[in-house]
Design an enzyme around this catalytic site. Structure first.
Site, PDB file in Angstrom:
ATOM      1  N   HIS B 236       0.822  -1.162  -0.052  1.00 43.30           N
ATOM      2  CA  HIS B 236       0.016  -0.093  -0.007  1.00 43.30           C
ATOM      3  C   HIS B 236       0.897   1.343  -0.058  1.00 43.30           C
ATOM      4  CE1 HIS B 236      -2.937   2.798   2.447  1.00 43.30           C
ATOM      5  NE2 HIS B 236      -3.504   2.778   1.070  1.00 43.30           N
ATOM      6  N   HIS B 326      -6.844   3.956  -5.094  1.00 41.23           N
ATOM      7  CA  HIS B 326      -8.140   4.260  -4.456  1.00 41.23           C
ATOM      8  C   HIS B 326      -8.256   5.805  -4.010  1.00 41.23           C
ATOM      9  CE1 HIS B 326      -5.986   2.303  -0.946  1.00 41.23           C
ATOM     10  NE2 HIS B 326      -5.461   3.343  -0.918  1.00 41.23           N
ATOM     11  N   PRO B 375      -8.055  -4.090   2.108  1.00 41.75           N
ATOM     12  CA  PRO B 375      -7.057  -4.420   3.055  1.00 41.75           C
ATOM     13  C   PRO B 375      -7.713  -4.073   4.458  1.00 41.75           C
ATOM     14  CG  PRO B 375      -6.089  -2.899   1.771  1.00 41.75           C
ATOM     15  CD  PRO B 375      -7.444  -2.914   1.519  1.00 41.75           C
ATOM     16  N   SER B 377      -6.917  -3.984   8.886  1.00 42.35           N
ATOM     17  CA  SER B 377      -5.778  -3.571   9.858  1.00 42.35           C
ATOM     18  C   SER B 377      -4.702  -4.538   9.980  1.00 42.35           C
ATOM     19  CB  SER B 377      -6.322  -3.029  11.285  1.00 42.35           C
ATOM     20  OG  SER B 377      -6.856  -4.253  11.773  1.00 42.35           O
ATOM     21  N   SER B 382      -7.682  -9.462   5.381  1.00 40.92           N
ATOM     22  CA  SER B 382      -7.663  -8.575   4.276  1.00 40.92           C
ATOM     23  C   SER B 382      -8.628  -9.502   3.417  1.00 40.92           C
ATOM     24  CB  SER B 382      -6.804  -8.217   3.780  1.00 40.92           C
ATOM     25  OG  SER B 382      -5.875  -7.294   4.499  1.00 40.92           O
ATOM     26  N   HIS B 401     -12.407   0.767   0.174  1.00 40.70           N
ATOM     27  CA  HIS B 401     -10.865   0.741  -0.038  1.00 40.70           C
ATOM     28  C   HIS B 401     -10.239   0.065   1.234  1.00 40.70           C
ATOM     29  CE1 HIS B 401     -10.361   4.081   2.431  1.00 40.70           C
ATOM     30  NE2 HIS B 401      -9.165   4.218   2.209  1.00 40.70           N
ATOM     31  N   LYS B 477       5.711  -1.715   8.516  1.00 42.10           N
ATOM     32  CA  LYS B 477       5.100  -0.239   8.392  1.00 42.10           C
ATOM     33  C   LYS B 477       6.066   0.775   8.488  1.00 42.10           C
ATOM     34  CE  LYS B 477       0.557  -0.339   9.506  1.00 42.10           C
ATOM     35  NZ  LYS B 477      -0.445   0.350   8.747  1.00 42.10           N
TER      36      LYS B 477
END
Lengths: 138, 478
Positions: B236, B326, B375, B377, B382, B401, B477
């Protein structure tokens, strides 16, 4: 806090996806500086001590809210370049801003801010104190 | 906004009538169940949808997806279509992270065969894919090359060895939207973009290693190459500083433009310009350049993910399932009131979800419909869905999204300790590599809606059809 002097500063207010700040000051230039300090707070900036340069910027916009967004956007861009303002001297006349800024290096930062938004932006003056709420896109 | 102001159409559809605010040009159609609708009323997302209904030239309704939450200007999870002849384009209706999107890649590697190497693999991914605040990308280019990236999108990656043909064929618009114009891009955008190609960024951007936990549609899953128990990877990211600057430039410029065209709006973040004006065309061209930058960015990252995967797991290939946007504005043709109308569909936090047989879909997805990636969290599942005819009719071919936030970042930080969260996820078998523990806390699973409920609403409204559910094993992340 001096009882005669309105609160001057900023505080984070909850926002679902992004981040918002309430900014207060007794006058407009101080409000712009407080908003800048709030932006740096959100970014989690650690500053260096060596002066890099002194710069003069001139900004114009259609109103003072627009001027505030443009001013903060300018500072955000300079952070992307690795520069953070350590000392501000500002004058604002109607929709025109002049600033002398002392700039030091950004040593590190904790967060990315994508943009300063105009979302429901309004600068209010009440009882001698300026207030605004800014939403930053994270 | 009050529940009394919202009319129930059926279990999963609700409407805010044009009469609620004087500036509304069209109604607002909400796709949600009652529980999630009441949750949406806890923030200002529906007020923002009502504000978005003020844009000149809107057709149909402003659509609100089940994962809606408060943004700025438009809500996140909002879709609005404007007539190309009489309507406007609003940069705020697309967002600062132009073509923020998701890519899903799949393999035949069984989860059991991967597990013993998963932590090492994730650490290698973390090294291979620059992430976090201020990180430069895998590729750094001069302005001349950046221009090519903006004009060619993922095609640039193909020419330069960062993609294969299948990657391009299985990306929305083939990873390149025609009509980008470098001349509409500012010097600042160019400066910010030059060094960030192939970088993940921070915030809610991620790379996630999943396994296919359940398959609901065997035929569609087989076409996508998703097999129960096998490893898949989601990515993402968006257009980084380049896109942020493009949007910043035009939201600023349009403050005066809106007045020039006598456009009155309830929120100046919604500023816009007529699509057929010089200003509107300039933004559309610059937005497409940023969209192409984002396609290329995800492609370069995906290439690094694939290289790392194939080094770690020899004999297994990681192929692209789909790459989609998105946060985007697209010129599309939709049936409205029984007629075909060319519109600019603003999707802000909403995914395109075209039905089977749509000419814009790649050959391999013609029969099943467009893959829709939703997706959750980092601690929850997902979903992979496909687009439907209902989505074409009800939401301009759009779907959710993601999960959508329920907690503000401030509240999430108060409730969640980043280090503790990492340990909790590890105890559940989810390995996390994060650039910032504070950032991790802000993205905690409890900060998001229940993704399964979002999917239930999507199924209920018919905006998408479930194909497979993915469960995370490792998360990166920024």
């Amino acid at each position: 806090m001096d009882a005669e002097r309105p609160f001057s500063g900023f505080k984070e207010v909850p926002h679902k996806a992004d981040i918002a700040l309430d900014v207060f000051a007794p006058n407009l230039p101080e409000m712009f500086i407080n908003a800048a300090m709030g932006l740096y707070h959100i970014l989690g900036i650690r500053k260096g001590t060596t002066d890099l340069e002194e710069i003069h910027i001139t900004l114009d916009d259609i109103d003072r809210e627009g001027l505030l967004v443009v001013f903060l956007t300018e500072l955000l861009y300079r952070v992307e370049e690795g520069r953070v303002v350590n000392q501000f001297s500002l004058t604002i006349h109607e929709n025109h801003l002049e600033a002398d800024l002392k700039v030091v290096p950004v040593l590190s930062r904790q967060r990315e801010v994508k943009a300063v938004t105009y979302h429901e932006l309004k600068i209010n003056k009440e009882n001698g104190s300026y207030h605004t709420r800014l939403v930053f896109d994270l | 906004m009050d529940l009394k102001q919202i009319e129930k159409i059926n279990t999963y559809e609700w409407e805010i009538s044009r009469s609620v605010q004087p500036w509304m040009r069209v109604p607002v159609r909400i796709f949600s169940d009652e529980i999630m609708l009441k949750a949406a009323l806890q923030d200002r997302s529906l007020d923002q949808a009502v504000n978005a209904a003020s844009l000149p030239g809107l057709v149909g309704s402003v659509c609100v997806m089940p994962d809606v939450h408060q943004g700025y200007g438009f809500p996140i999870g909002g879709v609005a279509a404007t007539d190309v002849q009489e309507g406007v384009i609003s940069p705020g209706g697309i967002g600062y992270d132009i073509n923020c999107g998701v890519r899903l890649m799949a393999s035949d590697l069984p989860r059991q065969a991967a597990e013993h190497l998963l932590e090492d693999f994730t650490r290698l991914l973390y090294q291979a894919c620059p992430s976090g605040v201020g990180e430069k990308g895998i590729v750094q280019v001069q302005a001349k090359e950046l221009r090519r990236i903006c004009e060619q999108g993922s095609g640039w990656a193909l020419k330069n060895g960062f993609a294969d043909r299948e990657d391009i064929e299985t990306s929305e618009d083939g990873g390149c939207i025609a009509g980008a114009d470098w001349a509409a891009v500012s010097r600042r955008a160019s400066e910010r973009g030059a060094e960030q190609i192939g970088s993940l960024g921070s915030g809610n951007h991620f790379i996630e290693v999943d396994y296919v936990e359940q398959v609901f549609d065997e035929q569609a899953a087989a076409v996508m190459g998703l097999h129960k128990g096998s490893i898949a990877i989601q990515l993402h990211s968006g257009s980084r500083g380049f896109g942020h600057q493009v949007c910043t430039d035009f939201v600023h410029q349009f403050q005066a433009v809106a007045a020039k065209y006598h456009i009155q709006l309830p929120d100046r973040e919604l500023v816009c310009a007529p699509l057929n004006s010089t200003e509107g065309r300039a933004y559309l061209s610059a937005m497409r350049a940023a969209a192409n930058y984002a396609f290329c960015n995800r492609q370069v990252l995906a290439y690094a993910v694939r290289q790392t995967f194939e080094d770690c797991f020899p004999g297994y290939h990681l192929r692209n399932v789909y790459d989609l946007a998105h946060n985007i504005g697209k010129i599309e043709t939709h049936r409205i009131g029984g007629q075909s109308v060319r519109v600019c569909v603003h999707r802000k936090g909403a995914t395109r979800a075209f039905a089977p047989g749509h000419p814009d879909l790649p050959q391999q997805y013609q029969k099943i419909g467009q893959p829709v990636l939703v997706p959750g969290s980092m601690g929850t599942s997902s979903w992979v869905l496909v687009g439907t005819e209902s989505a074409m009719l009800k939401s301009f071919g759009s779907c959710s999204h993601g999960a959508g936030r329920v907690l503000s970042r401030t509240q999430a930080k108060k409730e969640v300790n980043g280090g503790q969260l990492r340990e909790e996820l590890a105890a559940r078998g989810i390995f996390v590599q994060a650039g910032s523990l504070r950032g991790l806390a802000e993205e905690a699973p409890r900060a998001y809606k229940n993704i399964d409920r979002v999917i239930e609403c999507i199924e209920g409204t018919g905006l998408g059809r479930s194909v497979a559910r993915l469960v995370p094993l490792a998360v990166i992340k920024g």
